[in-house]
Design an enzyme around this catalytic site. Structure first.
Site, PDB file in Angstrom:
ATOM      1  NE  ARG A  97      74.037  -0.259  12.585  1.00 50.12           N
ATOM      2  CZ  ARG A  97      74.262   0.988  12.198  1.00 50.12           C
ATOM      3  NH1 ARG A  97      75.480   1.351  11.859  1.00 50.12           N
ATOM      4  NH2 ARG A  97      73.282   1.882  12.149  1.00 50.12           N
ATOM      5  CE1 TYR A 242      79.392  -3.066   6.567  1.00 46.12           C
ATOM      6  CE2 TYR A 242      77.983  -3.349   8.488  1.00 46.12           C
ATOM      7  CZ  TYR A 242      78.738  -2.538   7.670  1.00 46.12           C
ATOM      8  OH  TYR A 242      78.850  -1.207   7.967  1.00 46.12           O
ATOM      9  CE  LYS A 251      78.797   1.306  15.002  1.00 46.25           C
ATOM     10  NZ  LYS A 251      79.302   2.634  15.319  1.00 46.25           N
ATOM     11  CG  HIS A 271      77.379   5.909  17.934  1.00 45.32           C
ATOM     12  ND1 HIS A 271      76.429   6.203  16.984  1.00 45.32           N
ATOM     13  CD2 HIS A 271      78.453   5.454  17.254  1.00 45.32           C
ATOM     14  CE1 HIS A 271      76.894   5.944  15.778  1.00 45.32           C
ATOM     15  NE2 HIS A 271      78.131   5.494  15.918  1.00 45.32           N
ATOM     16  CB  SER A 293      76.731   5.334  11.192  1.00 48.82           C
ATOM     17  OG  SER A 293      76.921   4.600  12.378  1.00 48.82           O
ATOM     18  CB  CYS A 295      76.307  12.195  10.619  1.00 52.95           C
ATOM     19  SG  CYS A 295      74.664  11.724  10.046  1.00 52.95           S
ATOM     20  CG  ASP A 318      82.061   4.384  15.823  1.00 54.02           C
ATOM     21  OD1 ASP A 318      81.164   5.158  15.434  1.00 54.02           O
ATOM     22  OD2 ASP A 318      81.899   3.156  15.894  1.00 54.02           O
ATOM     23  NE  ARG A 412      81.029   1.535   7.295  1.00 51.45           N
ATOM     24  CZ  ARG A 412      80.613   2.197   8.380  1.00 51.45           C
ATOM     25  NH1 ARG A 412      81.494   2.679   9.231  1.00 51.45           N
ATOM     26  NH2 ARG A 412      79.329   2.371   8.610  1.00 51.45           N
TER      27      ARG A 412
END
Length: 628
Positions: A97, A242, A251, A271, A293, A295, A318, A412
């Site tokens: 991002r 991406y 997002k 989130h 993100s 974590c 998420d 990813r």
């Protein structure tokens, strides 16, 4: 073609330049669109000038055709060891991002950013500057390419909590990924008869010539811009292919635009993962958890519990959209339809459910590839067989002695939700699942206990506001500095953070507020070793929370919240676990923490900070001052 039909489809001469959509296939595509969608497409076609149109209907055959197209261009490769799995390698400049180029566009600066400050809680762009930026990027940006029209639903199509969107993109990679991550079907198109949908326009930006389309990863990183216009429900993304920048249902829509919607309409877009946990007696509770993100959200959402008889089932990993129902019960849906998980660190030890899930129908991005057609990344554990070689995400030969990662730290996997073997039976319930606990957390090597409970709802909102965590590879930040990340929403707020806090505080009026907790799996000892084993053992923390909700587990008050009383957390069988170190609240650490938090709130939120949050901060300072 009769004149009225000709006019409706916008096929005309304009200044001697034929309008782009002039083939029979394009005409047929336009005729399928509801009027509001048609007008959106016509405006985008006039602006971006694609060569062709393709209406995505979400079928298996369509997905196979688009994957074959990407393969023929060299933009993805088939992974023969796995079942219908593919690997994409991005341009090394397009891997995360781009928060520095992600902006909220509103009439007034303070509608977007707290205190009017362009800083860590969002960036604002004026309407005039955005129009100039749009004019500098989008005109003619799709020449030589196909515009894919993707009608999608965030959440079950018949749910009162769901919302609709249409993404227009010139990236087939985005088209196949959006089919995994959102609900794309003719049923969605039928639901788009009204004007209430989010308009998403995305372009990779470059290159334009058909020959250059064979470039491995088309993008324009020097001019990337991701702009959200919450007041009109629009998203414009240029230059990046991406995931978080281009899969605009994720997002951009599900958090930035949706959080603005949620405030206006009385709900919450967060989130957060959603899980169901069942005890050995068959009693079940649902919880949500907000972590930054990378974590451990996916690992927790798909946990294999280490305690016998306990079961965890996944609703989502998420994003949670939540609303209190007429009985005062908070209910949540997962608006997504797939998982977009971080690959490095995922293994049969850390997340066996995910490892099984991604063996089929998965698109991997920026992981390593083995010569026998498999995938590889840091932390995957299982070593390739003898004679099997590895190429890195940069498509270079790789060995453990190469001196650089095999997979990008933010690499990813994109895989369908329904492939999760522990998917909760209520995952698609249009009414959502009832939430009884809200958990905040992050990576804190020092000072923060394994778990503590808020004194009440307002204190819980303050705990969410006070969240700090090590920066991760999901954004463009480097190193492991501790960053303020309130509610794990730092990059995703759709409006002024002060107003966001006021919105959360307003939920105090509902009769069945979930209890609020903070967890930290990552505390280390003086030698740098983790104090807590984590992964499947984290169920012991959820078990304590479960019993707290039932009124069965004991807790003791500290300056920061309620921690488990000695012996209350079940640690039998874990060996040498330093329970005192796990739950210690040290005066020096928390004095520093409070100072940093005050500086952050005063500098980033200023006069927009609700008075209740200042009161909570003052009370925390007073309690910390009394520590020995």
């Amino acid at each position: 073609m009769d004149a009225s039909r000709h006019e409706r489809n916008g096929i005309h001469e304009q200044n001697g330049d034929a309008f782009c959509v002039h083939t029979p296939d394009d005409v047929s595509t336009l005729e399928k669109l509801p009027e509001p969608v048609l007008q959106f497409v016509k405006q985008a076609v006039q602006l971006c000038r694609p060569d062709k149109l393709h209406l995505c209907e979400g079928s298996h055959d369509e997905q196979a055709t688009l994957l074959a197209l990407l393969e023929s261009r060299g933009q993805i490769g088939r992974l023969n060891k796995l079942n219908n799995c593919w690997l994409a390698r991005t341009d090394p400049r397009d891997v995360a991002r781009v928060e520095g180029r992600t902006v909220m566009v509103t009439k007034n600066r303070r509608d977007a950013v707290a205190g009017g400050v362009n800083g860590t809680l969002g960036r604002w762009m004026s309407e005039e500057d955005f129009e100039q930026a749009k004019a500098d990027r989008f005109p003619g940006c799709m020449k030589g390419r196909t515009m894919y029209i993707i009608p999608f639903s965030m959440g079950p199509i018949n749910s009162p909590l769901s919302r609709l969107g249409v993404e227009l993109t010139d990236s087939p990679y985005v088209a196949v990924s959006m089919r995994i991550m959102t609900r794309v079907s003719p049923e969605v198109l039928l639901a788009l008869q009204h004007d209430d949908f989010v308009r998403c326009l995305h372009s990779v930006g470059a290159p334009c010539s058909s020959a250059d389309q064979r470039a491995t990863w088309p993008c324009d990183p020097d001019h990337t811009l991701i702009a959200q216009l919450p007041e009109s429900g629009e998203i414009f993304s240029y230059g990046s292919g991406y995931g978080g920048n281009s899969l605009l249902g994720k997002k951009c829509f599900a958090l930035r635009i949706a959080s603005h919607m949620a405030r206006e309409q009385g709900w919450l877009a967060e989130h957060m993962l959603i899980l169901g946990i069942t005890n050995p007696q068959g009693d079940k509770k649902y919880m949500v958890a907000a972590f930054p993100s990378a974590c451990g959200k996916t690992n927790l959402a798909m946990m294999t519990p280490a305690l016998p008889g306990w079961k965890v089932e996944c609703v989502g990993d998420d994003i949670a959209w939540m609303k209190f129902d007429d009985q005062g019960q908070l209910r949540a849906i997962n608006p997504e339809f797939g998982f977009f998980g971080v690959a490095p660190g995922t293994s049969t030890k850390t997340n066996p459910v995910a490892m099984e899930m991604i063996q089929r129908n998965t698109i991997f991005t920026n992981v390593g590839q083995t010569s026998d057609g498999g995938v590889y990344w840091e932390g995957i554990e299982k070593k390739p067989a003898n004679g099997v070689t590895i190429r890195s995400w940069l498509d270079k030969p790789w060995t453990p002695s190469s001196g650089e990662p095999c997979a990008h730290p933010n690499s990813r996997f994109c895989t369908p939700l329904q492939q999760c073997s522990i998917l909760d039976p209520a995952w698609n319930d249009p009414q959502g699942v009832p939430i009884e606990a809200i958990i905040f957390g992050g990576r804190r090597p020092q000072g923060v206990p394994l778990v503590y409970e808020a004194f009440n709802w307002k204190h819980g909102v303050f705990i969410g506001a006070a969240m700090r965590s090590e920066a991760t590879a999901a954004a463009e930040f480097k190193g492991k500095q501790i960053m303020h990340d309130p509610f794990a929403m730092r990059p995703f707020f759709g409006y002024n953070f002060g107003d966001y806090l006021a919105h959360w505080l307003s939920m105090d009026k509902h009769s069945q507020q979930p209890r609020i907790y903070h967890v930290n799996w990552f505390r280390k000892d003086a030698s740098g070793h983790f104090l807590w084993p984590g992964f499947g053992q984290n169920v012991r923390v959820l078990e304590w929370i479960f019993r707290r909700i039932e009124g069965e587990a004991e807790a003791m008050e500290t300056a920061i919240g309620l921690v488990p009383s000695p012996g209350s957390l079940k640690i039998q069988g874990l060996g040498d676990v330093d329970e005192e170190a796990l739950f210690s609240v040290e005066k020096g650490f928390w004095e520093s923490e409070v100072r940093k938090l005050r500086d952050f709130l005063e500098g980033q939120v200023g006069n927009d900070l609700p008075a209740e949050m200042l009161m909570q901060l003052k009370q925390l300072e007073e309690r910390v001052a009394l520590l020995p």
